[in-house]
Design an enzyme around this catalytic site. Structure first.
Site, PDB file in Angstrom:
ATOM      1  N   SER A  10      35.314  32.392  48.337  1.00  0.00           N
ATOM      2  CA  SER A  10      35.711  32.857  49.664  1.00  0.00           C
ATOM      3  C   SER A  10      34.469  33.050  50.520  1.00  0.00           C
ATOM      4  O   SER A  10      33.592  33.859  50.186  1.00  0.00           O
ATOM      5  CB  SER A  10      36.446  34.192  49.550  1.00  0.00           C
ATOM      6  OG  SER A  10      36.472  34.804  50.837  1.00  0.00           O
ATOM      7  N   HIS A  35      37.509  28.523  50.089  1.00  0.00           N
ATOM      8  CA  HIS A  35      38.590  29.431  50.500  1.00  0.00           C
ATOM      9  C   HIS A  35      38.222  30.096  51.825  1.00  0.00           C
ATOM     10  O   HIS A  35      37.163  30.714  51.950  1.00  0.00           O
ATOM     11  CB  HIS A  35      38.790  30.481  49.404  1.00  0.00           C
ATOM     12  CG  HIS A  35      39.934  31.416  49.632  1.00  0.00           C
ATOM     13  ND1 HIS A  35      41.248  31.083  49.357  1.00  0.00           N
ATOM     14  CD2 HIS A  35      39.968  32.683  50.101  1.00  0.00           C
ATOM     15  CE1 HIS A  35      42.034  32.113  49.645  1.00  0.00           C
ATOM     16  NE2 HIS A  35      41.282  33.101  50.110  1.00  0.00           N
ATOM     17  N   ASP A  37      39.288  32.736  54.690  1.00  0.00           N
ATOM     18  CA  ASP A  37      40.108  33.922  54.942  1.00  0.00           C
ATOM     19  C   ASP A  37      40.230  34.180  56.434  1.00  0.00           C
ATOM     20  O   ASP A  37      39.286  34.627  57.081  1.00  0.00           O
ATOM     21  CB  ASP A  37      39.477  35.137  54.259  1.00  0.00           C
ATOM     22  CG  ASP A  37      39.686  35.114  52.756  1.00  0.00           C
ATOM     23  OD1 ASP A  37      40.854  34.963  52.332  1.00  0.00           O
ATOM     24  OD2 ASP A  37      38.697  35.231  52.019  1.00  0.00           O
ATOM     25  N   MET A  39      41.836  36.328  59.358  1.00  0.00           N
ATOM     26  CA  MET A  39      42.422  37.662  59.564  1.00  0.00           C
ATOM     27  C   MET A  39      42.539  37.965  61.054  1.00  0.00           C
ATOM     28  O   MET A  39      41.661  37.592  61.832  1.00  0.00           O
ATOM     29  CB  MET A  39      41.535  38.727  58.904  1.00  0.00           C
ATOM     30  CG  MET A  39      41.273  38.483  57.427  1.00  0.00           C
ATOM     31  SD  MET A  39      40.382  39.863  56.702  1.00  0.00           S
ATOM     32  CE  MET A  39      40.020  39.196  55.071  1.00  0.00           C
ATOM     33  N   HIS A  68      43.656  30.607  53.887  1.00  0.00           N
ATOM     34  CA  HIS A  68      44.492  31.776  53.600  1.00  0.00           C
ATOM     35  C   HIS A  68      44.728  32.526  54.906  1.00  0.00           C
ATOM     36  O   HIS A  68      43.855  33.235  55.394  1.00  0.00           O
ATOM     37  CB  HIS A  68      43.755  32.634  52.559  1.00  0.00           C
ATOM     38  CG  HIS A  68      44.441  33.912  52.196  1.00  0.00           C
ATOM     39  ND1 HIS A  68      43.807  34.911  51.484  1.00  0.00           N
ATOM     40  CD2 HIS A  68      45.711  34.357  52.407  1.00  0.00           C
ATOM     41  CE1 HIS A  68      44.638  35.915  51.298  1.00  0.00           C
ATOM     42  NE2 HIS A  68      45.792  35.618  51.847  1.00  0.00           N
ATOM     43  N   MET A  70      45.986  35.337  56.971  1.00  0.00           N
ATOM     44  CA  MET A  70      46.444  36.739  56.964  1.00  0.00           C
ATOM     45  C   MET A  70      46.708  37.116  58.416  1.00  0.00           C
ATOM     46  O   MET A  70      45.999  37.946  59.005  1.00  0.00           O
ATOM     47  CB  MET A  70      45.363  37.623  56.304  1.00  0.00           C
ATOM     48  CG  MET A  70      45.283  37.427  54.802  1.00  0.00           C
ATOM     49  SD  MET A  70      43.748  38.039  54.081  1.00  0.00           S
ATOM     50  CE  MET A  70      42.698  36.617  54.324  1.00  0.00           C
ATOM     51  N   MET A 139      47.952  38.174  45.532  1.00  0.00           N
ATOM     52  CA  MET A 139      46.837  39.046  45.908  1.00  0.00           C
ATOM     53  C   MET A 139      46.627  40.085  44.810  1.00  0.00           C
ATOM     54  O   MET A 139      47.564  40.779  44.408  1.00  0.00           O
ATOM     55  CB  MET A 139      47.115  39.753  47.238  1.00  0.00           C
ATOM     56  CG  MET A 139      47.129  38.846  48.468  1.00  0.00           C
ATOM     57  SD  MET A 139      45.649  37.855  48.705  1.00  0.00           S
ATOM     58  CE  MET A 139      44.382  39.124  48.842  1.00  0.00           C
ATOM     59  N   GLY A 146      36.562  42.005  51.463  1.00  0.00           N
ATOM     60  CA  GLY A 146      35.981  41.612  50.189  1.00  0.00           C
ATOM     61  C   GLY A 146      35.496  42.845  49.446  1.00  0.00           C
ATOM     62  O   GLY A 146      35.444  43.952  49.993  1.00  0.00           O
ATOM     63  N   ASP A 175      43.415  36.334  44.099  1.00  0.00           N
ATOM     64  CA  ASP A 175      42.418  36.596  45.138  1.00  0.00           C
ATOM     65  C   ASP A 175      42.210  38.100  45.257  1.00  0.00           C
ATOM     66  O   ASP A 175      43.145  38.838  45.583  1.00  0.00           O
ATOM     67  CB  ASP A 175      42.957  36.016  46.457  1.00  0.00           C
ATOM     68  CG  ASP A 175      41.988  36.124  47.615  1.00  0.00           C
ATOM     69  OD1 ASP A 175      40.855  36.596  47.417  1.00  0.00           O
ATOM     70  OD2 ASP A 175      42.391  35.714  48.729  1.00  0.00           O
ATOM     71  N   GLY A 176      40.962  38.515  44.998  1.00  0.00           N
ATOM     72  CA  GLY A 176      40.609  39.916  45.180  1.00  0.00           C
ATOM     73  C   GLY A 176      40.121  40.548  43.884  1.00  0.00           C
ATOM     74  O   GLY A 176      40.873  40.633  42.906  1.00  0.00           O
TER      75      GLY A 176
END
Ligand code: DX5
Ligand code: ZN
Length: 228
Positions: A10, A35, A37, A39, A68, A70, A139, A146, A175-176
């Site tokens: 990520s 990846h 992210d 947001m 991804h 969000m 998730m 992160g 993820d996470g």
């Protein structure tokens, strides 16, 4: 089972002032996917980047761009992320009322379709869209940042989703909080794509990225072997 584990760093944990170089470095160091992210400060309590940034780094590597989202709503932006060069577009089941429609929109653009579930969301919400899915992202933290701690309760959900998927060609991604300490357990439970931000980008050099990803792969293989 000798499923090959896919490592998807990520870029949330990359140095954003040098994002293009970071993508090149991690790709050259053995990343399978990149990846991304996205947001919106609404669906999650943080804001990152949108299609122009994805487009700006698209030329840096041929690796799969795993996007991804969000964001809520997601549907109005799916085409822009497809145009920007995303190969996989994942929406959250919690982000809109019409998951089936969102997945159809992604597939209609010729992209691979993913759905993500927050830690508290039961896996039953994807039962009737399984045949539209290329990827399920479970998730293992609450999305937004992160460097958070892995939530072990999700291990049981991974096992249940692996069973639901059966022999469909659907990737199961986590993820996470994925690090060498947790990679074995998620792989053993049935995840075959590991997203990792801090565990890949710590060290800040291409050599560090390579050894960080090797450690994740090794931990996943060990977990699979122990489970076999
Ligand atoms: C969290 C993001 C993750 C995040 C993972 O909302 O979806 O991709 O970057 O970071 P780490 O691996 O540090 O937990
Ligand atoms: Zn993510």
């Amino acid at each position: 089972m000798t499923r090959q584990t896919i490592i998807a760093p990520s870029v949330l944990s990359a140095n954003f002032s040098r994002l293009g170089e970071e993508v090149e470095a991690v790709a050259g160091a053995g990343a399978d996917w990149i990846h991304l992210d996205v947001m919106d400060g609404h669906f999650v309590p943080n804001i990152t980047f949108g299609p122009p940034v994805v487009k700006a780094i698209r030329g840096r590597t041929d690796k799969v761009f795993d996007c991804h989202l969000m964001i809520a709503p997601a549907d109005p932006y799916i085409a822009a992320f497809a145009d920007a060069g995303c190969d996989i577009i994942t929406v959250h089941a919690e982000a809109g009322p019409h998951l089936d429609r969102s997945l159809q929109a992604i597939k209609a653009l010729g992209k691979r379709a993913g759905v993500s579930l927050n830690p508290a969301t039961p896996e039953g919400v994807i039962e009737y869209v399984l045949d539209r899915l290329d990827l399920i992202l479970l998730m293992t933290v609450n999305p937004g940042f992160g460097g958070q701690a892995f939530i072990p309760a999700v291990l049981e959900k991974i096992r249940r989703v692996r069973a639901m998927v059966g022999d469909r060609p659907i990737d199961i991604q986590v993820d996470g909080g994925i690090a060498p300490e947790t990679a074995g357990a998620v792989a053993a439970a049935g995840a075959n794509v590991l997203v990792a931000g801090s565990a890949v980008f710590r060290g800040g050099t291409a050599e560090a990225y390579r050894s960080n990803m090797d450690a994740l792969r090794q931990a996943a293989q060990d977990g699979l072997r122990e489970a076999a």
